[in-house]
Design a protein around this motif. Structure first.
Motif, short mmCIF file in Angstrom:
data_model
loop_
_atom_site.label_atom_id
_atom_site.label_comp_id
_atom_site.label_asym_id
_atom_site.label_seq_id
_atom_site.Cartn_x
_atom_site.Cartn_y
_atom_site.Cartn_z
N ASP A 27 -13.48 -3.44 12.94
CA ASP A 27 -13.21 -4.82 12.57
C ASP A 27 -12.54 -4.91 11.20
OD1 ASP A 27 -14.28 -5.68 14.95
OD2 ASP A 27 -16.20 -6.32 14.11
N ALA A 28 -12.94 -4.04 10.28
CA ALA A 28 -12.34 -4.04 8.95
C ALA A 28 -10.86 -3.66 9.01
CB ALA A 28 -13.09 -3.09 8.02
N ILE A 29 -10.52 -2.74 9.92
CA ILE A 29 -9.12 -2.34 10.08
C ILE A 29 -8.32 -3.43 10.78
CG2 ILE A 29 -7.58 -0.69 11.23
CD1 ILE A 29 -9.81 1.42 10.84
N LEU A 30 -8.88 -3.97 11.87
CA LEU A 30 -8.15 -4.98 12.65
C LEU A 30 -7.93 -6.26 11.84
CD1 LEU A 30 -9.86 -4.64 16.15
CD2 LEU A 30 -7.65 -3.74 15.43
N SER A 31 -8.88 -6.59 10.97
CA SER A 31 -8.76 -7.82 10.18
C SER A 31 -7.86 -7.64 8.96
CB SER A 31 -10.14 -8.28 9.72
OG SER A 31 -10.69 -7.36 8.78
N GLY A 32 -7.56 -6.39 8.61
CA GLY A 32 -6.75 -6.13 7.42
C GLY A 32 -7.58 -5.92 6.17
N GLU A 33 -8.92 -5.94 6.30
CA GLU A 33 -9.78 -5.65 5.16
C GLU A 33 -9.52 -4.23 4.67
OE1 GLU A 33 -14.58 -5.45 4.11
OE2 GLU A 33 -13.89 -6.25 6.03
N ARG A 35 -6.54 -1.71 4.69
CA ARG A 35 -5.10 -1.78 4.90
C ARG A 35 -4.55 -0.44 5.41
NH1 ARG A 35 -2.75 -6.28 5.49
NH2 ARG A 35 -0.85 -5.49 4.55
N PRO A 36 -3.35 -0.47 6.02
CA PRO A 36 -2.70 0.77 6.44
C PRO A 36 -2.59 1.76 5.28
CG PRO A 36 -1.54 -1.11 7.34
CD PRO A 36 -2.56 -1.66 6.40
N ASN A 37 -2.86 3.03 5.58
CA ASN A 37 -2.80 4.15 4.64
C ASN A 37 -3.98 4.21 3.67
OD1 ASN A 37 -0.26 5.13 5.65
ND2 ASN A 37 0.73 3.46 4.52
N ALA A 38 -4.94 3.28 3.78
CA ALA A 38 -6.13 3.35 2.92
C ALA A 38 -6.92 4.61 3.24
CB ALA A 38 -7.01 2.12 3.13
N ARG A 39 -7.33 5.34 2.22
CA ARG A 39 -8.13 6.54 2.41
C ARG A 39 -9.55 6.16 2.80
NH1 ARG A 39 -8.48 9.73 -2.69
NH2 ARG A 39 -9.48 11.26 -1.32
N ARG A 73 -5.73 16.05 6.18
CA ARG A 73 -6.30 16.29 4.85
C ARG A 73 -7.20 15.12 4.44
NH1 ARG A 73 -1.16 18.73 1.37
NH2 ARG A 73 -0.75 20.51 2.74
N GLY A 74 -8.03 14.72 5.34
CA GLY A 74 -8.91 13.58 5.13
C GLY A 74 -8.59 12.46 6.11
N TRP A 75 -9.37 11.40 6.05
CA TRP A 75 -9.20 10.26 6.96
C TRP A 75 -8.41 9.15 6.27
CZ3 TRP A 75 -11.49 11.47 11.57
CH2 TRP A 75 -12.57 12.37 11.55
N ALA A 76 -7.62 8.42 7.05
CA ALA A 76 -6.88 7.28 6.51
C ALA A 76 -6.61 6.28 7.64
CB ALA A 76 -5.55 7.73 5.89
N VAL A 77 -6.48 5.01 7.26
CA VAL A 77 -6.11 3.98 8.23
C VAL A 77 -4.67 4.25 8.66
CG1 VAL A 77 -5.76 1.51 8.62
CG2 VAL A 77 -7.64 2.30 7.16
N TRP A 164 0.36 -9.47 10.56
CA TRP A 164 0.40 -9.63 9.11
C TRP A 164 -0.24 -8.45 8.40
CZ3 TRP A 164 3.32 -13.45 7.28
CH2 TRP A 164 3.58 -14.53 8.12
N ASN A 165 -1.00 -7.64 9.12
CA ASN A 165 -1.73 -6.54 8.49
C ASN A 165 -0.90 -5.26 8.34
OD1 ASN A 165 -3.94 -8.21 8.45
ND2 ASN A 165 -4.87 -7.37 10.29
N PHE A 166 0.30 -5.22 8.91
CA PHE A 166 1.11 -4.01 8.84
C PHE A 166 2.06 -4.04 7.65
CE2 PHE A 166 -0.03 -4.44 13.34
CZ PHE A 166 -0.62 -3.21 13.53
N ASN A 167 2.41 -2.85 7.19
CA ASN A 167 3.34 -2.73 6.06
C ASN A 167 4.77 -2.80 6.56
OD1 ASN A 167 1.26 -2.42 4.17
ND2 ASN A 167 1.16 -0.22 4.53
N LEU A 168 5.17 -3.94 7.12
CA LEU A 168 6.48 -4.06 7.72
C LEU A 168 7.34 -5.15 7.07
CD1 LEU A 168 5.47 -3.76 11.48
CD2 LEU A 168 6.46 -1.99 10.03
#
Length: 225
Positions: A27-33, A35-39, A73-77, A164-168
């Motif tokens: 839910d945090a990812i889908l809502s944009g809480e 963000r893309p590329n967040a570690r 090399r770790g997890w990311a959105v 709106w949550n994507f870096n586009l």
């Protein structure tokens, strides 16, 4: 910078904890809480959610399967490519329009009242984009839930990502909120009339408009829907 989550989950241990942790992170990812590329650091997430690292790791692995998290090399959105975003929205056009057709004959008065409340809340002037996105996601999941099909409901939860949550570099078209509000009312009217075809077309037009906006923003030629 590591992602931070508010401390909302109760203390849980082992496999029992994995489902709520998965849902919270998704839910945090889908809502944009998130963000893309967040570690996504397991220890930090475990502390924020007050659980052990084991359910966090299980949740992250499940989110990799959902296409929402990557592990290099770790997890990311995961930051979806423009084409992936379009394919997600294209799938939503098909799924949500058919779910609305089913919902037209199954929706309850309580669900119609909930849609009315959400539409009214979204019509309030000056809402922050994050609040508007949350209300919009709730509106769409409520319509799909009214279809009474758990497979459609699950698919909706996995793909209900706001563009709106994507870096586009998406820019809000002039008058977009007013158009969206009118379309939401048209969906409600069709459902209240228990008209499957009208509900299908109203949702197809509404989600299809998002597809057209995204196509223009990423300079791609849309495929006919």
């Amino acid at each position: 910078m590591a992602a931070q989550l508010p401390h909302r989950q109760p203390a849980l241990r082992g496999l029992v904890a994995s489902a709520p942790v998965y849902e919270r992170l998704r839910d945090a990812i889908l809502s944009g809480e998130l963000r893309p590329n967040a570690r996504l650091i397991e220890e930090d997430l475990a502390n924020a959610l007050n659980v052990s690292r084991s359910p966090v790791r299980e949740a992250l692995l499940a989110l990799v399967q959902d296409g929402l998290v990557v592990r290099t090399r770790g997890w990311a959105v995961r930051d979806h490519t423009p084409d992936e975003v379009l394919r997600i929205i294209e799938a939503r056009v098909v799924m949500e329009s058919e779910a609305a057709a089913l919902a037209a004959s199954r929706i309850t008065d309580a669900q119609l009242d909930e849609l009315d409340r959400l539409a009214l809340d979204m019509e309030v002037k000056g809402l922050e984009r994050s609040s508007l996105n949350t209300l919009n996601r709730h509106f769409h999941t409520t319509v799909t839930a009214a279809a009474g099909n758990f497979m459609l409901d699950d698919f909706a939860r996995r793909t209900n990502i706001s563009y709106w949550n994507f870096n586009l570099g998406v820019i809000q078209p002039p008058g977009d909120d007013e158009i969206v509000n009118r379309q939401h009312r048209a969906i409600i009217d069709a459902l209240r009339a228990h008209d499957p075809e009208a509900a299908r077309l109203a949702v197809r037009e509404h989600v299809g408009r998002t597809y057209e906006i995204m196509s223009g923003m990423v300079s791609m030629s849309p495929r006919p829907l």
